[in-house]
Design an enzyme around this catalytic site. Structure first.
Site, short mmCIF file in Angstrom:
data_model
loop_
_atom_site.label_atom_id
_atom_site.label_comp_id
_atom_site.label_asym_id
_atom_site.label_seq_id
_atom_site.Cartn_x
_atom_site.Cartn_y
_atom_site.Cartn_z
N GLY B 49 0.98 -1.09 0.03
CA GLY B 49 0.10 0.12 -0.05
C GLY B 49 0.84 1.32 -0.01
N PRO B 86 -3.19 5.27 17.34
CG PRO B 86 -3.80 7.30 18.84
CD PRO B 86 -4.10 5.78 18.59
CD GLU B 117 12.93 -10.64 -2.11
OE1 GLU B 117 12.61 -11.56 -1.63
OE2 GLU B 117 14.05 -10.15 -1.88
#
Lengths: 219, 219
Positions: B49, B86, B117
């Site tokens: 991501g 947090p 990879e």
């Protein structure tokens, strides 16, 4: 308005958490709303959420804001979905994490914060809602429909909305209101007994014409 | 590190989106991972991501980052859950929205971005993952278990992983791998036929000893 931040990343201008709290009132599925006392869209009904603090878990925020704005105490909040469309709030890029709960109507105290008008609203007759809250409520309804489809979840979580003991007819009315569709009575009764999670009290109660109904409680 | 922003709110230092992409490889449930080429925890395997841009929907980010880091093209991403503790990222308050997809193994191209990879890893033998990604993968597995429990969803979405035509024995092996539990063969066959979503091709195929299996395809 866009925000930059001291850490050097493109960043949201904040993060909010919104609780979608459902109940069954007079046989209808209702959601808890409160009026906004702040801009934008001051005065409109909205979900009773607010800004997440930097050292707070968002679920804690949702519970804290729910208490501050409606007087509803601790509830079991399930994460519903996050809304992060950059255009969803006129103040700027402000994602919100939505949570869902299902409670008894009396969970909302008679004395609630003034001016907020914290109140139950039937989902099929909602007032105009602030921001994208109509979409969030709609997603909550769909999640609830799906959850209730699991009969074990229904008995364990949703049936807690009925005072005990209850008849299978009452259970079916609850199921249909939360599921959003009519079901076959014989199948429903078989499925309920099949969960093994209901106990026959041995008593019966008359509910209008027809045979009296057996009374059950959850085991 | 905490961030403040020009809009005056306490705010996260950014927002990320992480895709959890599953496949079935050699009969085992696998997840797509790539090595981090950036700090923190550079070199560790993680979900492929990255940072959401201010004018981008997070689901678009998840898809874009998936393509950049693994070469996997467009997939159907379902929002899984948002992680906003947090303390989850050493850089500061950095929530991430996780998404989930189920794809065929060949969706990962042979040529992938160097050094990353990008690769499939069996979920029961994962390497150590960066940040809280092990938790996210675990939640994804549970969501997948739940999704697959719905036989209609299984036939419509998950069976697309098998080349057609397939036997009910192959379907059952897929089901058991995704569901994470062994099922009764007779019940499974009855449930599959009960969906009305499978078509008997009229052909059969031998799979080792025992009777040859009838071949099906999805309608």
């Amino acid at each position: 308005m866009k925000a930059t931040n001291t850490a050097g990343y493109e960043a949201p201008i904040g993060l909010t958490a919104d609780p979608v709290v459902f109940t069954l009132l007079d046989g209808r599925l209702c959601v808890l709303l409160a009026r906004r006392l702040e801009e934008p869209q001051r005065g409109m009904f909205s979900l009773p959420g607010g800004f997440v603090g930097a050292s707070e878990a968002p679920s804690e925020t949702a519970e804290r804001k729910l208490r501050e704005k409606t007087g509803v105490g601790s509830v079991h909040l399930e994460q519903l979905r996050t809304y992060a469309d950059p255009a969803r709030d006129p103040r700027g890029w402000l994602p919100t994490i939505a949570y869902m709960a299902l409670v008894r109507p009396e969970t909302l105290p008679e004395e609630t914060p003034a001016e907020r008008e914290a109140s139950w609203h039937p989902v099929d007759r909602l007032p105009e809602l602030a921001l994208d809250h109509a979409t969030i409520v709609d997603d909550g309804i769909w999640r609830l429909h799906a959850r209730v489809g699991d009969k074990v979840w229904f008995v364990r979580k949703a049936l807690a909305l009925l005072p005990e003991p209850f008849t299978l007819r009452q259970a079916q009315q609850l199921y249909e209101a939360l599921r959003g569709e009519v079901v076959d009575a014989a199948n429903f009764r078989r499925d309920m007994r099949g969960t093994g999670l209901l106990e026959d009290t041995g008593s019966q109660r008359s509910e209008g014409p027809g045979r009296p109904g057996r009374l059950y409680r959850r085991v």
